[in-house]
Scaffold this motif. Structure first.
Motif, PDB file in Angstrom:
ATOM      1  N   PRO A 229       0.948  -1.113   0.210  1.00 15.39           N
ATOM      2  CA  PRO A 229       0.000  -0.052  -0.048  1.00 15.39           C
ATOM      3  C   PRO A 229       0.867   1.204  -0.091  1.00 15.39           C
ATOM      4  O   PRO A 229       2.082   1.308   0.492  1.00 15.39           O
ATOM      5  CB  PRO A 229      -0.708  -0.059   1.286  1.00 15.39           C
ATOM      6  CG  PRO A 229      -0.632  -1.537   1.733  1.00 15.39           C
ATOM      7  CD  PRO A 229       0.764  -1.989   1.180  1.00 15.39           C
ATOM      8  N   ILE A 230       0.463   2.350  -0.793  1.00 14.58           N
ATOM      9  CA  ILE A 230       1.301   3.676  -0.798  1.00 14.58           C
ATOM     10  C   ILE A 230       0.312   4.712  -0.762  1.00 14.58           C
ATOM     11  O   ILE A 230      -1.187   4.460  -1.056  1.00 14.58           O
ATOM     12  CB  ILE A 230       2.136   3.607  -2.173  1.00 14.58           C
ATOM     13  CG1 ILE A 230       1.173   3.633  -3.391  1.00 14.58           C
ATOM     14  CG2 ILE A 230       3.226   2.714  -2.087  1.00 14.58           C
ATOM     15  CD1 ILE A 230       2.020   3.708  -4.321  1.00 14.58           C
ATOM     16  N   THR A 231       0.608   5.921  -0.307  1.00 16.05           N
ATOM     17  CA  THR A 231      -0.146   7.013   0.027  1.00 16.05           C
ATOM     18  C   THR A 231      -0.442   7.576  -1.470  1.00 16.05           C
ATOM     19  O   THR A 231       0.367   7.505  -2.463  1.00 16.05           O
ATOM     20  CB  THR A 231       0.424   8.004   0.771  1.00 16.05           C
ATOM     21  OG1 THR A 231       1.633   8.364   0.443  1.00 16.05           O
ATOM     22  CG2 THR A 231       0.596   7.208   2.236  1.00 16.05           C
ATOM     23  N   ILE A 232      -1.292   8.317  -1.397  1.00 19.37           N
ATOM     24  CA  ILE A 232      -1.606   9.361  -2.745  1.00 19.37           C
ATOM     25  C   ILE A 232      -0.483  10.160  -3.082  1.00 19.37           C
ATOM     26  O   ILE A 232       0.015  10.463  -4.286  1.00 19.37           O
ATOM     27  CB  ILE A 232      -2.868  10.244  -2.692  1.00 19.37           C
ATOM     28  CG1 ILE A 232      -3.251  10.806  -4.009  1.00 19.37           C
ATOM     29  CG2 ILE A 232      -2.853  11.228  -1.658  1.00 19.37           C
ATOM     30  CD1 ILE A 232      -4.728  11.405  -3.989  1.00 19.37           C
ATOM     31  N   ASP A 233       0.213  11.017  -2.151  1.00 19.81           N
ATOM     32  CA  ASP A 233       1.377  11.481  -2.342  1.00 19.81           C
ATOM     33  C   ASP A 233       2.647  10.912  -2.911  1.00 19.81           C
ATOM     34  O   ASP A 233       3.213  11.354  -3.523  1.00 19.81           O
ATOM     35  CB  ASP A 233       1.724  12.252  -1.060  1.00 19.81           C
ATOM     36  CG  ASP A 233       1.939  11.741   0.112  1.00 19.81           C
ATOM     37  OD1 ASP A 233       2.891  11.660   0.688  1.00 19.81           O
ATOM     38  OD2 ASP A 233       0.951  11.086   0.674  1.00 19.81           O
ATOM     39  N   GLU A 234       2.734   9.766  -2.288  1.00 22.02           N
ATOM     40  CA  GLU A 234       3.826   8.659  -2.598  1.00 22.02           C
ATOM     41  C   GLU A 234       3.726   8.253  -4.278  1.00 22.02           C
ATOM     42  O   GLU A 234       4.661   8.254  -5.063  1.00 22.02           O
ATOM     43  CB  GLU A 234       3.777   7.566  -1.866  1.00 22.02           C
ATOM     44  CG  GLU A 234       4.576   7.693  -0.457  1.00 22.02           C
ATOM     45  CD  GLU A 234       4.411   6.532   0.518  1.00 22.02           C
ATOM     46  OE1 GLU A 234       5.431   6.592   1.517  1.00 22.02           O
ATOM     47  OE2 GLU A 234       3.494   5.703   0.320  1.00 22.02           O
ATOM     48  N   ALA A 235       2.220   8.076  -4.729  1.00 26.39           N
ATOM     49  CA  ALA A 235       1.996   7.657  -5.791  1.00 26.39           C
ATOM     50  C   ALA A 235       2.306   9.006  -6.844  1.00 26.39           C
ATOM     51  O   ALA A 235       2.826   8.552  -7.958  1.00 26.39           O
ATOM     52  CB  ALA A 235       0.704   7.129  -6.066  1.00 26.39           C
ATOM     53  N   VAL A 236       2.086  10.234  -6.391  1.00 29.49           N
ATOM     54  CA  VAL A 236       2.254  11.301  -7.192  1.00 29.49           C
ATOM     55  C   VAL A 236       3.924  11.596  -7.423  1.00 29.49           C
ATOM     56  O   VAL A 236       4.484  11.800  -8.354  1.00 29.49           O
ATOM     57  CB  VAL A 236       1.386  12.529  -6.754  1.00 29.49           C
ATOM     58  CG1 VAL A 236       1.781  13.702  -7.624  1.00 29.49           C
ATOM     59  CG2 VAL A 236      -0.129  12.091  -6.997  1.00 29.49           C
ATOM     60  N   LEU A 237       4.375  11.776  -6.314  1.00 27.79           N
ATOM     61  CA  LEU A 237       5.815  12.174  -5.938  1.00 27.79           C
ATOM     62  C   LEU A 237       6.888  11.181  -6.122  1.00 27.79           C
ATOM     63  O   LEU A 237       8.045  11.664  -6.630  1.00 27.79           O
ATOM     64  CB  LEU A 237       5.893  13.215  -4.739  1.00 27.79           C
ATOM     65  CG  LEU A 237       4.913  14.234  -4.479  1.00 27.79           C
ATOM     66  CD1 LEU A 237       5.003  14.774  -3.337  1.00 27.79           C
ATOM     67  CD2 LEU A 237       5.043  15.315  -5.805  1.00 27.79           C
ATOM     68  N   GLY A 238       6.595   9.830  -5.908  1.00 33.29           N
ATOM     69  CA  GLY A 238       7.616   8.918  -5.896  1.00 33.29           C
ATOM     70  C   GLY A 238       8.390   9.173  -4.698  1.00 33.29           C
ATOM     71  O   GLY A 238       8.144   9.972  -3.683  1.00 33.29           O
ATOM     72  N   GLY A 239       9.519   8.458  -4.532  1.00 35.41           N
ATOM     73  CA  GLY A 239      10.622   8.451  -3.390  1.00 35.41           C
ATOM     74  C   GLY A 239      10.897   7.065  -3.131  1.00 35.41           C
ATOM     75  O   GLY A 239      10.567   6.284  -3.780  1.00 35.41           O
ATOM     76  N   LYS A 240      11.657   7.133  -1.950  1.00 43.35           N
ATOM     77  CA  LYS A 240      11.865   5.909  -1.190  1.00 43.35           C
ATOM     78  C   LYS A 240      10.850   5.385  -0.318  1.00 43.35           C
ATOM     79  O   LYS A 240      10.605   6.166   0.491  1.00 43.35           O
ATOM     80  CB  LYS A 240      13.377   6.012  -0.628  1.00 43.35           C
ATOM     81  CG  LYS A 240      14.661   6.152  -1.555  1.00 43.35           C
ATOM     82  CD  LYS A 240      15.717   6.074  -1.008  1.00 43.35           C
ATOM     83  CE  LYS A 240      16.928   6.037  -1.756  1.00 43.35           C
ATOM     84  NZ  LYS A 240      17.075   5.074  -2.646  1.00 43.35           N
ATOM     85  N   VAL A 241      10.365   3.925  -0.566  1.00 43.46           N
ATOM     86  CA  VAL A 241       9.716   3.420   0.561  1.00 43.46           C
ATOM     87  C   VAL A 241      10.133   2.035   0.941  1.00 43.46           C
ATOM     88  O   VAL A 241      11.120   1.598   0.446  1.00 43.46           O
ATOM     89  CB  VAL A 241       8.258   3.232   0.025  1.00 43.46           C
ATOM     90  CG1 VAL A 241       7.551   4.510  -0.603  1.00 43.46           C
ATOM     91  CG2 VAL A 241       8.478   2.210  -1.447  1.00 43.46           C
TER      92      VAL A 241
END
Length: 313
Positions: A229-241
């Motif tokens: 699961p990823i948040t809406i901001d992670e989906a838009v902006l990307g980054g390390k998870v």
């Protein structure tokens, strides 16, 4: 199951690799967890029994030679007793002309008429395991092979480990589960079957593994898939998870503009060097507040798009 090759959709000329691939194909379509149809369950059961028999080259060779049947049981070896009786150095040879015919008839008298058909039941020692231990002193016979089912959790099968079992005789035993063990795989425990007779060796125990499904992991051969699961901001902006793997969490680069259902690969993070696939799932916040709603309304005015791919006309 009379013909294990037919149960896998193969012929006797199939290679060991083709046998494995055929079983995996059937498991993907007919496993009870994936297909509730009773007919599919029967096909999977037959395919599992066939794979259990044919995956061992030595056991397969014995089946092809007619020494064992499709269930792994010893076939009656009637010529064995005739050949034994006709040997020139056999002290029992004098009796072969005294109304017995061949020595299978002798075993009929000794064991209640079972010599012609083997031991029967869930065994594979059979009468081929008999040998003379001295005139008038009886026979030695290998003990019966025994078969059991063993439930194994997903992680133990994937990473290997041990589990403790108690055999019917009361003996406790630590069983090693090999890394990458598969559902339907059989483990052989030498000498842990039924006791032998006379000087005969004990039989073997065979454990058929049943790997339990895992709520967070799916397996395809040595590859595994998990949903992240990823948040809406992670989906838009990307980054390390942070992503869970079979050996612990690792950091993964999330691309900008990620979508639900998109799969990312972690090379070598599966089972025995296989790959791990991370399937993304965009999750909205528990509650959409006014600020987020107002932002999206303004954004949509100039940036609306058709996510469902509808076509005009």
């Amino acid at each position: 199951m009379d013909d294990p090759y037919k149960a896998l959709g193969l012929t006797k000329s199939a290679s060991q690799d083709e046998i494995k691939k055929a079983y995996r194909k059937i498991a993907k379509t007919d496993h009870p967890d994936l297909n509730p149809d009773p007919a599919a369950a029967e096909r999977f059961k037959a395919a599992s029994a066939a794979y259990d028999l044919l995956k061992d080259p030595d056991q397969r060779a014995r089946f092809d030679a007619g020494e064992i049947d499709a269930t792994g049981q010893e076939r009656a070896q009637q010529r064995y007793y005739r050949d034994f009786a006709e040997r020139g150095d056999n002290p029992y040879r004098q009796y072969s002309s005294a109304g017995y015919g061949d020595f299978s008839d002798v075993f009929d008298d000794l064991f209640g008429g079972r010599a012609g058909g083997g031991m029967g039941g869930n065994t594979s020692g059979g009468f081929e395991g008999f040998r003379r231990s001295g005139a008038g002193q009886g026979f030695d016979m290998r003990g019966q092979d025994m078969r059991f089912d063993l439930d194994v959790d997903f992680m133990t099968a994937a990473k290997g480990g041990s589990t403790r079992i108690v055999l019917p005789g009361g003996d406790a035993l630590e069983v090693q589960i090999p890394e990458g063990a598969e559902d339907g795989q059989t483990i052989r425990l030498r000498g842990k079957g039924g006791p032998g007779y006379g000087k005969g060796a004990a039989g073997d125990a065979y454990l058929t593994l049943h790997v339990s499904p895992h709520p967070d992991w799916r397996r395809d051969g040595n590859d595994v898939t998990t949903t992240l699961p990823i948040t809406i901001d992670e989906a838009v902006l990307g980054g390390k998870v942070e992503v869970p793997t079979l050996d612990g969490a690792v950091s993964m680069n999330l691309p900008r503009g990620a979508s639900s259902g998109q799969k990312l690969r972690l090379k070598g993070k599966g089972i025995k060097g296989g790959n791990q696939y991370v399937e993304l799932k965009v999750v909205l916040p528990p509650q959409v507040d006014d600020e987020l709603a107002e932002f999206m309304r303004k954004w949509r005015e100039d940036h609306a798009y058709d996510a469902r791919g509808r076509k005009g006309g």
